[in-house]
Design a protein around this motif. Structure first.
Motif, PDB file in Angstrom:
ATOM      1  N   ASN A  13       0.847  -1.190   0.000  1.00  0.00           N
ATOM      2  CA  ASN A  13       0.000   0.000   0.000  1.00  0.00           C
ATOM      3  C   ASN A  13       0.881   1.238   0.000  1.00  0.00           C
ATOM      4  OD1 ASN A  13      -2.723  -1.048   0.140  1.00  0.00           O
ATOM      5  ND2 ASN A  13      -2.065  -1.898   2.125  1.00  0.00           N
ATOM      6  N   PHE A  56      -1.588  11.962   3.803  1.00  0.00           N
ATOM      7  CA  PHE A  56      -1.394  11.134   4.995  1.00  0.00           C
ATOM      8  C   PHE A  56      -2.722  10.489   5.318  1.00  0.00           C
ATOM      9  CE2 PHE A  56      -1.898  15.631   6.110  1.00  0.00           C
ATOM     10  CZ  PHE A  56      -3.085  15.604   6.827  1.00  0.00           C
ATOM     11  N   TYR A  57      -2.727   9.574   6.297  1.00  0.00           N
ATOM     12  CA  TYR A  57      -3.961   8.877   6.604  1.00  0.00           C
ATOM     13  C   TYR A  57      -4.892   9.777   7.397  1.00  0.00           C
ATOM     14  CZ  TYR A  57      -7.196   5.628   8.762  1.00  0.00           C
ATOM     15  OH  TYR A  57      -8.328   5.022   9.221  1.00  0.00           O
ATOM     16  N   LYS A  58      -4.444  10.256   8.579  1.00  0.00           N
ATOM     17  CA  LYS A  58      -5.293  11.196   9.311  1.00  0.00           C
ATOM     18  C   LYS A  58      -4.475  12.076  10.245  1.00  0.00           C
ATOM     19  CE  LYS A  58      -6.529   8.094  13.084  1.00  0.00           C
ATOM     20  NZ  LYS A  58      -7.578   7.343  13.739  1.00  0.00           N
ATOM     21  N   ASP A 111       6.683  11.416   6.710  1.00  0.00           N
ATOM     22  CA  ASP A 111       5.993  10.212   6.252  1.00  0.00           C
ATOM     23  C   ASP A 111       6.725   8.931   6.638  1.00  0.00           C
ATOM     24  OD1 ASP A 111       4.076  11.815   5.262  1.00  0.00           O
ATOM     25  OD2 ASP A 111       4.674  11.663   3.161  1.00  0.00           O
ATOM     26  N   GLU A 168      -1.014  10.413  11.351  1.00  0.00           N
ATOM     27  CA  GLU A 168      -0.775   9.009  11.115  1.00  0.00           C
ATOM     28  C   GLU A 168      -0.532   8.902   9.616  1.00  0.00           C
ATOM     29  OE1 GLU A 168      -3.544   6.484  13.233  1.00  0.00           O
ATOM     30  OE2 GLU A 168      -3.262   4.991  11.651  1.00  0.00           O
ATOM     31  N   THR A 169       0.578   8.306   9.234  1.00  0.00           N
ATOM     32  CA  THR A 169       0.957   8.329   7.822  1.00  0.00           C
ATOM     33  C   THR A 169       0.176   7.280   7.038  1.00  0.00           C
ATOM     34  OG1 THR A 169       2.642   6.633   7.989  1.00  0.00           O
ATOM     35  CG2 THR A 169       3.315   8.866   8.537  1.00  0.00           C
ATOM     36  N   LEU A 170       0.296   7.340   5.751  1.00  0.00           N
ATOM     37  CA  LEU A 170      -0.166   6.256   4.896  1.00  0.00           C
ATOM     38  C   LEU A 170       0.735   5.051   5.150  1.00  0.00           C
ATOM     39  CD1 LEU A 170      -0.596   8.046   1.453  1.00  0.00           C
ATOM     40  CD2 LEU A 170      -2.391   7.446   3.073  1.00  0.00           C
ATOM     41  N   LYS A 175       2.259   1.201   6.522  1.00  0.00           N
ATOM     42  CA  LYS A 175       2.724   0.682   7.814  1.00  0.00           C
ATOM     43  C   LYS A 175       4.246   0.558   7.785  1.00  0.00           C
ATOM     44  CE  LYS A 175      -1.572  -1.039   8.783  1.00  0.00           C
ATOM     45  NZ  LYS A 175      -2.467  -0.381   9.699  1.00  0.00           N
ATOM     46  N   ASN A 193       1.265   1.174  12.640  1.00  0.00           N
ATOM     47  CA  ASN A 193       1.031   2.495  12.067  1.00  0.00           C
ATOM     48  C   ASN A 193       2.239   3.376  12.356  1.00  0.00           C
ATOM     49  OD1 ASN A 193      -1.487   1.670  11.333  1.00  0.00           O
ATOM     50  ND2 ASN A 193      -2.460   2.476  13.180  1.00  0.00           N
TER      51      ASN A 193
END
Lengths: 610, 462
Positions: A138, A207-209, A327, A381-383, A385, A391
């Protein structure tokens, strides 16, 4: 092939300083993409598109150019090359490596039209794969690791927008940044990737959130950590006239703050200052790693005499590099010195375009540009893992200094920046004249973060039995004393300090101790330069203890002059530069001595029967 | 092939507009020959399909739409530079002049090199952080705000304050400690004829004139020349510093005249003004001058600048000093109050600062006690000034002994340390000895910024 090349050519129809007008490309170009003037290798950015022409801001001097000269459309915006080799390096505002330019030119000057890759094409990096064939990837996943230097591991991430099955990956070994490392099957198409990601500077990296900040960025500067703290992922503006110590503060932060990576942007500032930073950071040993500080730093230097359009870009170049390390899950701090010079570059370009000026001659879009810079800060929280499938949390803290004309904070850059930052460290010329450094004015400065980080401070608290307040309450008390002293200032000048009531004299006395023992800090003293959180808590508590006990004494009809005569006060004042951070227990002993001296004071006076 | 025009469309101030019929270069130099034989120079500053816009370097008086021929030279402006310039006096375009008559001399410099005057930015990576002292022989500067090779240290003055004397004294006395060659370039920007003559005369009398190159732009010379002359002087300086390995000190006086010229031209071009009518790009313009100083890896020489400017209405927050202060490595401010007390040079101690001195003074460079002594002098003088304020409120009788000794100290400091004659050239060691005499008016235990070992070595009961 030949056809498409011709389609990409335009001709110059006007030259006005660094601004050129080009005809023939208006139908095909995108705004903010780059062009190149063929003959001199000058790069420019498309800033306006009209029906019959486009306007281009060149990154270099336009002398010798003629009308009708050929211009090539490069079909991409200004982008950063992101990959191993950024750290310890110095780039100009459009990411040209200044050390490589120096080697290439064999002269100390930067000639026009130098074309040189940002990251070394020859250097081999030791790549260790962390994924296996058939793994599902991902965006943002860590695919492998490169030790960029002994301090920092560089995680190679799957670029944003890429998802699919890993069909090939290299074994551990040495590779250059351009060698194919792995292959991903994206919806049936296999695509090769190397270590480099290219990313446009004006586009936020996804980024994720976003998370709520909970942890302070410790600066080791007492006035900042106590009164005007910042958080990891926070925003700060540092305005100050010349000679107020902006540079020293920025350098102290770079040296001491609790970030993993520092991006230092010298934007339109002095060349000698950059030389100073380079020399210092190369010599300084990072207390955490025992390695040179420069290993955690990326420098971007676009001094005041270098082209203004590259100065305008430097801020966004820097923040893009900062986001890249964020990131990977690092705490990154970006320091921009100074955003005023950046805004002035914006103003100059706007002037050449003959745009309608708003306040101070700055373009009306100044606030929106400022917000697009500061809004890129945050803890996230980054994109993807990390290698253990956890995370990744990364943060980007932005510290921008401002050079307000005549030290006047009502000017457009300061006032607009205030709208977008949560912390404001106002540097004050009066304090600087008094040699009170850091010259942060405690009445004008503010921070919106204390309530976010109260819990963090409670966890590390000393829990002395004599004093029950936590960091948050201590902070409130100190603020109260300082503001009361300010109210009393005028009165004191009129009637003289001796004629004030005892309680007010005590406030003034304690305020003075706070200033001497906490607020004033010597950046060039080995012990004083950095105060750790525990030492600071101890220092504040001992002063507040003195304050509380003294108040009790006043109620028992003692005088402020009795308290002023205590021997222990001299010792309290010297804590900052005599007791190292590791020896906080010594402050505990001073506290016990304080309590004893107070007791014996009562005893003596008890005998005399006052 | 040379492009020739004989018709001008418009003339506005220093700007000449031509109809664009030929292919010319941006920045190209144009020679204008008028039919009475006079000639002018200019350069292309804007080009589009209709118009070529030319800025004329000299006076545009006498040019009409049809009386001139314009020759495009196919090149940008280049300055002729040669070792023969040493000891000479030149105008804004680098042509030798006679200072008394203002006339061009009929000799030409045979150039060793021809250089573009706009210069190229120094690569920040290639800079060496400056740390060697230049001695001016003036106690205030050498002792408190030491000048460092490669520094740009401006002097902020005001009308009627003795900056002209100070500039001349620096030019005639400045030296480096090593036996490396040292050159001084004096650049007069918009200065009046009387002053110019007096400067050159002082240089000739100094016996050191062979090591001075003077560039003079007179107050009644055209504005365009005013904008060029700092670059002409600095291009010359860079040649001697970085090609010939010399240490070059450039004194630029008066930068306020440069800024005024910049404003005049900017408004003529109808640019959008920023503060007080000055253009928004004044910071970049100043930086292009001031940043042409420093030391570069691979070269033994250095360029040091002392730009001198007069603050309009003594206002340090005015655009000109304010913008300068942000770019330069410190500033030395002159005080009208001290000037009135007949103290020369009248340094405003608390507002002045040399940012680069901290690493460049001390045992191996000047003297081991230098740093402590200078910080003590400034600190004690600042306390003394507080005490002086107090005297005006409560009277001298109610002062304590410590405050009285401070007052005495401040008087002696001003009269013997700061004050010196225009001819007096003090070595740094002499300066520090005087400092100790002055400090001896204070009790030993009040010298808390000086290390005990220096107090033992240098303190004398005065």
């Amino acid at each position: 092939m030949i056809k498409s090349k011709i389609k990409n050519l335009g001709t110059i129809s006007e030259i006005n300083g660094s601004l050129i007008t080009v005809k023939g490309l208006e139908k095909i170009v995108r705004l903010h993409d780059l062009i190149k003037v063929k003959k001199y290798n000058i790069i420019g950015e498309i800033i306006q598109i009209y029906s019959n022409r486009i306007n281009i801001q060149c990154f270099e001097n336009t002398e010798h150019l003629k009308l009708n000269e050929k211009v090539i459309y490069l079909e991409e915006p200004l982008s950063m090359e992101l990959g191993p080799g950024l750290l310890s390096n110095v780039f100009d505002g459009i990411q040209r490596p200044l050390d490589k330019i120096y080697e290439l030119e064999k002269s100390g000057f930067i000639k026009r039209g130098i074309d040189i890759p940002s990251l070394s094409r020859d250097k081999k990096w030791d790549f260790k794969p962390l994924k296996k064939i058939n793994d599902i990837l991902n965006s943002g996943d860590v695919i492998g690791i490169v030790e960029e230097n002994p301090t920092i591991s560089h995680y190679i991430l799957v670029p944003p927008g890429i998802e699919g099955k890993l069909v090939y990956i290299r074994e551990e070994g040495e590779y250059t940044v351009l060698e194919d490392l792995y292959k991903v099957n994206i919806k049936g198409n296999a695509q090769n990737f190397n270590m480099i990601q290219k990313w446009p500077v004006t586009k936020n990296r996804p980024f994720y959130k976003k998370l709520i900040p909970k942890e302070p960025l410790i600066t080791g500067q007492r006035i900042l950590d106590l009164l005007f703290p910042i958080v990891k992922g926070g925003t700060v503006a540092v305005p100050g006239g010349f000679g107020t110590g902006k540079t020293v503060i920025q350098q102290s932060l770079a040296k001491w703050c609790s970030a993993d990576i520092i991006i230092f942007i010298g934007c339109g500032e002095r060349g000698n200052e950059i030389a100073d930073v380079l020399q210092q950071f190369a010599k300084l040993i990072d207390p955490r790693s025992g390695r040179p500080l420069l290993e955690r730093i990326v420098l971007i230097a676009n001094t005041s005499n270098m082209p203004i359009s590259a100065r305008e870009s430097s801020i966004f170049s820097g923040i893009t590099i900062a986001e890249y390390y964020r990131d990977m899950g690092y705490d990154v701090t970006l320091q921009a010195d100074s955003t005023s010079r950046w805004a002035e570059a914006l103003r100059e370009i706007s002037g050449l375009l003959e745009e309608m000026p708003a306040e101070g001659g700055y373009p009306a879009y100044l606030p929106s540009r400022l917000s697009s810079f500061y809004e890129r800060a945050g803890i996230i929280e980054t994109l993807g893992k990390d290698n253990l499938k956890n995370n990744k949390i990364g943060s980007l803290t932005v510290i921008g200094s401002i050079s307000p004309p005549a030290g006047d904070f009502s000017e457009p850059i300061t006032s607009n920046t205030k709208r977008f930052v949560q912390t404001f460290w106002a540097l004050d010329a009066e304090l600087a004249y008094e040699k009170h450094y850091p010259a942060v004015n405690w009445l004008e400065s503010y921070s919106n973060y204390p309530r976010y980080i109260r819990d963090w401070w409670s966890k590390i608290d000393l829990n002395w039995p004599e004093i029950e307040f936590d960091w948050f309450d201590c902070r409130a008390q100190i603020n109260e004393i300082l503001s009361r002293e300010n109210e009393l200032k005028n009165m004191t000048q009129l009637v003289g300090q001796e004629n004030l009531p005892e309680e007010q004299q005590l406030d003034i006395f304690i305020a003075k101790i706070i200033k001497e023992a906490i607020l004033i800090q010597n950046a060039f003293d080995d012990i004083d330069a950095f105060t750790g959180p525990i030492k600071m808590i101890a220092l504040i508590k001992i002063i507040l203890l003195l304050y509380r006990e003294s108040k009790k004494l006043l109620e028992e009809d003692f005088y402020v002059k009795d308290i002023r005569g205590l021997n222990i006060i001299e010792e309290i004042l010297r804590i900052k530069n005599t007791i190292p951070n590791e020896e906080v227990e010594k402050i505990g002993i001073i506290k016990d001595n304080l309590m004893n001296e107070l007791k014996s004071l009562k005893r003596i006076h008890g005998v005399i029967g006052k | 092939m040379t492009v020739i025009y004989n018709k001008i469309n418009q003339i506005i101030g220093p700007l000449v507009f031509l109809e664009n019929k030929h292919s010319v270069q941006y920045g190209e130099v144009v020679n204008i020959i008028m039919n009475n034989g006079e000639s002018r120079n200019g350069k292309v500053v804007r080009l589009n399909e209709e118009v070529i816009l030319i800025e004329i370097f000299e006076d545009t008086k006498g040019i009409s739409a049809t009386n001139s021929e314009l020759f495009f030279t196919n090149d940008t402006f280049k300055l002729n530079i040669s070792k023969d310039m040493m000891g000479g006096t030149f105008n804004s375009l680098g042509k030798p002049i006679d200072i008394e008559t203002k006339k061009l001399l009929k000799v030409d410099i045979i150039p060793e090199v021809r250089r573009d005057i706009n210069g190229i930015p120094i690569n920040p990576f290639a800079r060496i952080y400056p740390n060697n002292v230049i001695q001016t022989g003036i106690s205030g500067i050498d002792g408190l705000f030491t000048l460092i090779r490669g520094q740009k240290l401006p002097i902020f003055s005001g009308q009627g304050i003795s900056h002209n004397e100070l500039a001349a004294q620096i030019v005639t006395q400045a030296k480096v400690f090593t036996d490396e060659s040292f050159l001084i370039i004096f650049c007069g920007i918009g200065i009046i004829h009387d002053e110019a003559i007096s400067y050159i005369d002082k240089f000739r009398m100094s016996g050191n004139v062979q090591n001075i190159i003077s560039f003079i732009n007179f107050a009644d010379d055209p504005v365009m020349e005013r904008l060029m002359i700092p670059h002409v002087a600095l291009t010359t300086a860079e040649y001697f510093a970085f090609d010939k390995d010399m240490h070059v000190l450039v004194v630029l006086i008066d930068m306020t005249n440069y800024a005024e010229a910049l404003r005049e031209l900017s408004l003529a071009k109808e640019e959008i003004p920023s503060r007080k009518g000055y253009p928004g790009h004044i910071y970049s313009d100043f930086a292009r001058i001031y940043e042409r100083s420093g030391l570069i890896k691979g070269s033994k020489g250095s360029v040091t600048q002392i730009p001198i400017l007069t603050m309009p209405n003594d206002d340090i927050t005015h655009v000109i000093p304010d913008t300068t202060g942000y770019i330069t490595d410190g500033q030395i401010v002159l005080s009208r109050d001290l000037q009135k007390k007949e103290i020369y040079p009248p340094f405003e101690i608390l507002a002045s600062l040399s940012r680069l001195m901290k690493d460049a003074i001390g045992e191996d460079n000047t003297r081991e006690d230098h740093s402590d002594v200078s910080s003590q002098l400034i600190a004690s003088y600042s306390y003394a000034l507080d005490a002086r304020d107090l005297v005006s409120i409560v009277g001298e009788e109610s002062l304590n002994a410590e405050q009285r000794s401070l007052l005495k100290f401040a008087d002696v400091f001003e009269k013997t340390f700061l004050n010196q004659s225009i001819e007096e050239n003090r070595s740094i060691s002499e300066t520090l000895d005087i400092a100790w005499k002055v400090l001896s008016y204070l009790p030993k235990n009040k010298l808390n910024r000086i290390h005990k070992k220096y107090i033992e070595k240098f303190y004398q009961r005065g």
